[in-house]
Design a protein around this motif. Structure first.
Motif, PDB file in Angstrom:
ATOM      1  N   GLU A  84       0.563  -1.228  -0.052  1.00  0.00           N
ATOM      2  CA  GLU A  84       0.473  -0.250  -0.128  1.00  0.00           C
ATOM      3  C   GLU A  84       0.748   1.273   0.243  1.00  0.00           C
ATOM      4  N   TYR A  85       2.169   1.274   1.064  1.00  0.00           N
ATOM      5  CA  TYR A  85       2.551   2.673   1.291  1.00  0.00           C
ATOM      6  C   TYR A  85       4.099   2.244   1.280  1.00  0.00           C
ATOM      7  N   GLN A  86       4.688   3.795   1.087  1.00  0.00           N
ATOM      8  CA  GLN A  86       6.434   3.557   1.226  1.00  0.00           C
ATOM      9  C   GLN A  86       6.282   4.166   2.336  1.00  0.00           C
ATOM     10  N   LEU A  87       7.555   4.025   3.123  1.00  0.00           N
ATOM     11  CA  LEU A  87       7.612   5.445   4.227  1.00  0.00           C
ATOM     12  C   LEU A  87       8.922   5.719   4.236  1.00  0.00           C
ATOM     13  N   LEU A  88       9.225   6.649   3.741  1.00  0.00           N
ATOM     14  CA  LEU A  88      10.989   7.514   3.404  1.00  0.00           C
ATOM     15  C   LEU A  88      11.063   8.098   4.333  1.00  0.00           C
ATOM     16  N   ARG A  89      12.097   7.953   4.827  1.00  0.00           N
ATOM     17  CA  ARG A  89      12.514   9.526   5.863  1.00  0.00           C
ATOM     18  C   ARG A  89      14.012   9.937   5.093  1.00  0.00           C
ATOM     19  N   LEU A 108       4.535   7.154  -6.124  1.00  0.00           N
ATOM     20  CA  LEU A 108       4.653   7.562  -5.208  1.00  0.00           C
ATOM     21  C   LEU A 108       3.438   8.956  -4.549  1.00  0.00           C
ATOM     22  N   ALA A 109       2.524   8.824  -4.186  1.00  0.00           N
ATOM     23  CA  ALA A 109       1.543   9.558  -4.031  1.00  0.00           C
ATOM     24  C   ALA A 109       1.091  10.490  -3.215  1.00  0.00           C
ATOM     25  N   GLY A 110       0.466  11.714  -2.809  1.00  0.00           N
ATOM     26  CA  GLY A 110       0.452  12.417  -1.550  1.00  0.00           C
ATOM     27  C   GLY A 110       0.704  13.434  -1.492  1.00  0.00           C
ATOM     28  N   ILE A 111       1.962  14.023  -2.258  1.00  0.00           N
ATOM     29  CA  ILE A 111       2.654  15.438  -1.735  1.00  0.00           C
ATOM     30  C   ILE A 111       2.751  16.067  -3.340  1.00  0.00           C
TER      31      ILE A 111
END
Ligand SMILES: Cc1cc2nc3c(=O)[nH]c(=O)nc-3n(C[C@H](O)[C@H](O)[C@H](O)COP(=O)(O)OP(=O)(O)OC[C@H]3O[C@@H](n4cnc5c(N)ncnc54)[C@H](O)[C@@H]3O)c2cc1C
Length: 338
Positions: A84-89, A108-111
């Motif tokens: 569902e998602y990736q966490l990017l640091r 990658l969606a959201g921004i």
């Protein structure tokens, strides 16, 4: 780590203030930052320092007789990858718009709606940047910071207390923590938010919405509306949009039928500061070398050679006039550095 005295800040603030910092320190890692925080140089400046990003939301009143800190932590790593998602640091010194470009390239969606906002990753989490119906807090998972003793702390999104262009780092914790990394949760299936202005029309003119189409449309709209700080010094929207009680709004509306508003909750509405500035007659007007942009009343500009004090004076005059006519106090979104 780079350390300079009497350092020129012209390239470090989008208002193009030609001012200097007594000491400027740029660190490349969390270790370097902690090392500096335990140094005598920091001890001497502990009571007079500011941490900057790209300086796109700052207004220096004059030379800064203190320490200016800047992060050059530029790493980006995937810390979790699910269907569902990736966490990017991401390091605090990473350029915000480069991160948006990276996400769009990697689907990658959201921004994507936050394309072309100047500044760096660290400040995105301080300011809770927003545009076209999206705020960065929508995708922030956690924020990594260091206090002035060098002790690390991880803030959950809830602990950051996000609000409209607001966070705990702008209030209680201002100057108490330095953000070193931000962890963002980016989705693999986009949920497009196109309901703002003419974004939908622009995106759909190109076919089915894609992240890339949204990024291009947002960038094009922004380019057509906002002055480029490289050509005309500015810090984007100078004031936040005031939130007022609905009762006060209803009274104003009977006197000024055109006054616009956006609902906040049952008892409050937000009034566009740009409309107020325009309707007290400041749009396009100048005061010395400082002016209100002729296409976007919310943006104050440096016509060339303006001092921070001149811009602040203009801002003060505008807010006085708005208060006199509408009884509404508008406050700067831009951080005054004095
Ligand atoms: C042309 C233009 C358009 C803009 N459009 C938008 C927009 O659409 N939406 C929006 O929200 N903003 C907008 N802005 C404002 C600005 O881009 C944002 O506020 C941005 O987040 C500032 O980033 P910066 O890196 O330049 O931070 P700076 O201006 O350098 O700093 C901002 C604040 O963050 C603090 N800070 C910076 N880095 C750190 C750190 N690592 N740790 C702790 N504190 C830190 C600073 O002390 C300061 O209080 C615009 C600005 C311009 C010039």
């Amino acid at each position: 780590m780079q350390q300079y005295t009497n350092y020129p800040l012209l390239q470090h603030n989008t208002f193009q203030m030609d001012v200097r910092a007594a000491l400027y320190v740029e660190y490349n890692s969390v270790d370097e930052l902690c090392q500096f925080l335990s140094s005598t140089d920091f001890e001497h400046h502990r009571n007079r320092f500011i941490h900057i990003g790209a300086g796109s939301n700052l207004l220096f009143a004059g030379d800064y007789n203190g320490l200016v800190l800047h992060s050059a932590i530029h790493d980006l790593e995937v810390v979790e990858d699910t269907s569902e998602y990736q966490l990017l640091r991401v390091g605090s010194g990473y350029v915000w718009d480069d991160l948006v470009a990276y996400c769009v390239d990697h689907k990658l969606a959201g921004i994507e709606n936050l394309s072309a906002i100047p500044g760096e990753v660290g400040a995105s989490a301080v300011q809770n940047i927003g545009a076209y119906g999206v705020e960065v807090c929508d995708v922030i998972d956690r924020v990594e910071a260091i206090d002035l003793q060098g002790t690390p702390r991880i803030f959950t999104k809830e602990e950051c207390q996000y609000g409209y262009r607001d966070s705990i780092f702008k209030r209680e914790l201002r100057g108490k923590y330095i953000i070193t990394h931000v962890v963002y949760r980016l989705m693999k299936s986009p949920a497009f938010k196109l309901g703002y202005g003419d974004l939908r029309a622009r995106v759909e003119a190109e076919g089915d919405p894609t992240l890339d189409a949204v990024r291009k449309a947002v960038t094009a709209i922004r380019d057509s509306k906002l002055p480029n700080p490289k050509e005309l010094g500015n810090a984007g929207s100078f004031f936040t949009n005031p939130v007022i009680p609905r009762e006060q709004y209803d009274t104003l509306k009977s006197k000024f039928p055109d006054i616009p508003s956006y609902p906040i909750d049952e008892t409050h509405v937000k009034v566009p500061a740009g409309w107020l500035i325009e309707h007290v007659g400041w749009k396009g007007r100048a005061l010395g070398h400082a002016a209100v942009h002729d296409r976007q009343a919310l943006v104050l500009v440096n016509k060339g050679g303006a001092t921070g004090a001149e811009i602040m004076q203009l801002a003060h005059r505008i807010s006085q006039d708005i208060y006199a006519q509408y009884g509404i106090r508008i406050v700067p979104e831009v951080n005054y550095i004095q």
